[in-house]
Design a protein around this motif. Structure first.
Motif, PDB file in Angstrom:
ATOM      1  N   ALA A  96      25.379 -18.486 -32.380  1.00 41.86           N
ATOM      2  CA  ALA A  96      24.534 -17.292 -32.381  1.00 41.86           C
ATOM      3  C   ALA A  96      24.287 -16.726 -33.775  1.00 41.86           C
ATOM      4  O   ALA A  96      23.214 -16.200 -34.060  1.00 41.86           O
ATOM      5  CB  ALA A  96      25.157 -16.226 -31.485  1.00 41.86           C
ATOM      6  N   GLY A  97      25.313 -16.786 -34.625  1.00 45.40           N
ATOM      7  CA  GLY A  97      25.171 -16.212 -35.956  1.00 45.40           C
ATOM      8  C   GLY A  97      24.943 -14.708 -35.935  1.00 45.40           C
ATOM      9  O   GLY A  97      24.225 -14.152 -36.770  1.00 45.40           O
ATOM     10  N   VAL A  98      25.588 -14.003 -34.996  1.00 45.80           N
ATOM     11  CA  VAL A  98      25.387 -12.560 -34.830  1.00 45.80           C
ATOM     12  C   VAL A  98      26.359 -11.791 -35.717  1.00 45.80           C
ATOM     13  O   VAL A  98      27.542 -12.113 -35.774  1.00 45.80           O
ATOM     14  CB  VAL A  98      25.602 -12.162 -33.350  1.00 45.80           C
ATOM     15  N   ASP A 158      24.179  -8.405 -28.048  1.00 46.82           N
ATOM     16  CA  ASP A 158      24.329  -9.733 -28.647  1.00 46.82           C
ATOM     17  C   ASP A 158      25.731  -9.946 -29.185  1.00 46.82           C
ATOM     18  O   ASP A 158      26.298 -11.040 -29.073  1.00 46.82           O
ATOM     19  CB  ASP A 158      23.293  -9.924 -29.758  1.00 46.82           C
ATOM     20  N   LYS A 159      26.330  -8.907 -29.771  1.00 46.74           N
ATOM     21  CA  LYS A 159      27.685  -9.047 -30.325  1.00 46.74           C
ATOM     22  C   LYS A 159      28.720  -9.187 -29.215  1.00 46.74           C
ATOM     23  O   LYS A 159      29.630 -10.025 -29.293  1.00 46.74           O
ATOM     24  CB  LYS A 159      28.030  -7.838 -31.195  1.00 46.74           C
ATOM     25  N   GLN A 197      17.849  -9.715 -20.668  1.00 46.62           N
ATOM     26  CA  GLN A 197      18.179 -10.984 -20.038  1.00 46.62           C
ATOM     27  C   GLN A 197      19.249 -11.690 -20.846  1.00 46.62           C
ATOM     28  O   GLN A 197      19.364 -11.494 -22.045  1.00 46.62           O
ATOM     29  CB  GLN A 197      16.931 -11.874 -19.944  1.00 46.62           C
ATOM     30  N   GLU A 198      20.052 -12.537 -20.159  1.00 47.58           N
ATOM     31  CA  GLU A 198      21.101 -13.281 -20.852  1.00 47.58           C
ATOM     32  C   GLU A 198      20.480 -14.277 -21.813  1.00 47.58           C
ATOM     33  O   GLU A 198      19.443 -14.846 -21.561  1.00 47.58           O
ATOM     34  CB  GLU A 198      21.981 -14.017 -19.839  1.00 47.58           C
ATOM     35  N   SER A 246      16.353 -11.053 -29.044  1.00 45.14           N
ATOM     36  CA  SER A 246      17.536 -11.559 -29.749  1.00 45.14           C
ATOM     37  C   SER A 246      17.101 -12.513 -30.851  1.00 45.14           C
ATOM     38  O   SER A 246      15.944 -12.950 -30.914  1.00 45.14           O
ATOM     39  CB  SER A 246      18.457 -12.309 -28.777  1.00 45.14           C
ATOM     40  N   SER A 247      18.056 -12.833 -31.724  1.00 49.18           N
ATOM     41  CA  SER A 247      17.782 -13.798 -32.773  1.00 49.18           C
ATOM     42  C   SER A 247      17.489 -15.164 -32.147  1.00 49.18           C
ATOM     43  O   SER A 247      17.943 -15.466 -31.036  1.00 49.18           O
ATOM     44  CB  SER A 247      18.961 -13.902 -33.734  1.00 49.18           C
TER      45      SER A 247
END
Length: 449
Positions: A391-393, A426-427, A448-449, A335-336
């Protein structure tokens, strides 16, 4: 603002006879129309209405035809509401109709916590009855669905909304490549799912009480109705129970066929499961557009607009079987990078959290009925903003979406499935972190979370 009690009282006098109006309260359900419960002359009723013609814009038929259809269904022995009167222009309440109120449970969580033993059989039987409603009793305004044209309309809407969501593009292309031949048309309810049925939850004698919300009814393929209630989103967390969150597809299909429904074609069912999941993904985006253009300024529209992520997750779970085995086994990219903990002045996210906490502590406990529901929706909206700020997703990728839509890129491309999996995880974690399929997808994909 109209004087609804006075206008409704005058309507009931003309329709039923003299009485007194009491208990008028707006019900919390209903994504598009208002529903008002009330008592009159010892009877319980529900007013279903659209406040103005704007709410009905773009619909293939109005409330008069919808009421006529519900009357036809009731007359054919379907557990449809009993319509007692249809609003006219002179009634001053917009468009709609009044039904006798059925007292039963509508909340999916309460129903699914301990469903009556007969419920899945009831659902199969009732759908078979709906599909058997005589064609000559169906109002002429109820349209026949052309699947090719309907899919093209979905594709056009996707492009109008930016055409930049890769998983939606993938689903459109899959549907184009897997269109089934036309089926003998039946009356399709169009919204046959948990949330639109009421259930008598008595353990031994209970069962399906009434089928609600006929506004999406049309003539078409019976498999569309069969699939819709089996979408993951309409199982309300019971994702292992693949039919309505109640039981298995085999049990559901057997009940439907035993009651006279068409023999279920599994490939056709799969097409409609993907199609309707795609349809709802675009329906969620459309809700956001309705808020943006002022057609519906409610907070609920904004929040539903962010539920697109749920359907993108479900679509990828449905379609990833098309990828080669090596791609299905590929590890996810990371993830980011998460933002560092804030210091100094309050951040935008902390301000949003303060407002959300205030709503929950000070406003929600005092709210009632539809107002309480609206506060909960507002708190949900602020929760999305808080997570998004951290998050900036983003989900948009116009170039990839265009390549998938054209077929130039497929799930056979190395690393693409893993990239899409990470993106939808992620979204969805931002927009719907409690969505049951999210936890299942993380487990299945080794995330994973």
């Amino acid at each position: 603002m109209i004087d609804l009690p006075s206008l409704l009282s005058a309507f009931m006098v003309r329709t039923i006879g003299h009485g007194d109006l009491s208990g008028l309260a707006r019900l919390s359900g209903g994504a598009n129309m208002e529903s008002w419960a009330f008592d009159w002359a010892g009877g319980a009723y529900v007013l279903r209405r659209a406040p103005s013609a704007d709410y009905m814009a773009g619909r293939p038929y109005g409330h008069a035809d919808e009421a006529a259809l519900v009357i036809a269904a009731h007359g054919a022995g379907v557990k449809a509401p009993e319509v007692v009167g249809v609003l006219a222009d002179g009634d001053g309440m917009g468009t709609g109709y009044v039904m006798r109120r059925v007292i039963a449970e509508v909340n999916p969580a309460k129903i699914l916590a301990d469903p009556p033993p007969s419920l899945l059989t009831d659902l199969g039987r009732e759908l078979a009855r709906i599909h058997a409603i005589p064609a000559e009793t169906i109002p002429a305004a109820i349209p026949l669905m052309d699947t090719v044209a309907a899919l093209a309309e979905l594709k056009g809407r996707f492009l109008d909304y930016g055409g930049d969501r890769p998983v939606i593009a993938l689903a459109i292309k899959w549907c184009e490549d897997h269109l089934p031949p036309p089926a003998a048309p039946v009356l399709v309810h169009g919204d046959y799912r948990m949330g639109n049925i009421m259930v008598d939850c008595a353990k031994e004698s209970g069962g399906l009480a009434v089928v609600l919300d006929w506004e999406l009814a049309h003539r078409g393929d019976a498999h569309e109705d069969l699939a819709f209630g089996c979408m993951t989103v309409w199982r309300f967390g019971r994702i292992d129970q693949t039919a309505f969150g109640v039981g298995s597809l085999a049990e559901y299909f057997a009940a439907y066929e035993a009651a006279g429904g068409v023999q279920v074609d599994r490939d056709r069912f799969r097409f409609w499961l993907v199609y309707r999941t795609l349809w709802w993904a675009l329906g969620c985006l459309q809700m956001g557009q309705a808020w943006r253009n002022g057609a519906d300024p409610t907070v609920e529209r904004v929040v539903i607009g962010r539920r697109t992520a749920e359907q993108e997750l479900d679509l990828l779970l449905l379609l990833e079987v098309e990828a080669p085995a090596v791609e299905r086994g590929r590890a996810l990219p990371p993830s980011s990078v998460a933002h560092s903990a804030p210091t100094g002045e309050p951040t935008n996210g902390e301000i949003v959290q303060a407002v959300r906490d205030w709503l929950g502590d000070a406003i929600k406990p005092q709210a009632e009925g539809h107002g309480k529901f609206q506060v909960a929706v507002a708190m949900n909206a602020l929760g999305i903003v808080m997570r998004d700020l951290d998050a900036g997703v983003r989900a948009e990728d116009h170039a990839l979406a265009a390549a998938l839509l054209s077929g130039a890129v497929t799930l056979a491309q190395p690393g693409l499935l893993a990239k899409l999996r990470r993106a939808v995880l992620d979204k969805c974690a931002v927009d719907s972190p409690k969505y049951a399929a999210l936890a299942r997808a993380r487990e299945t994909w080794g995330a994973q979370e």
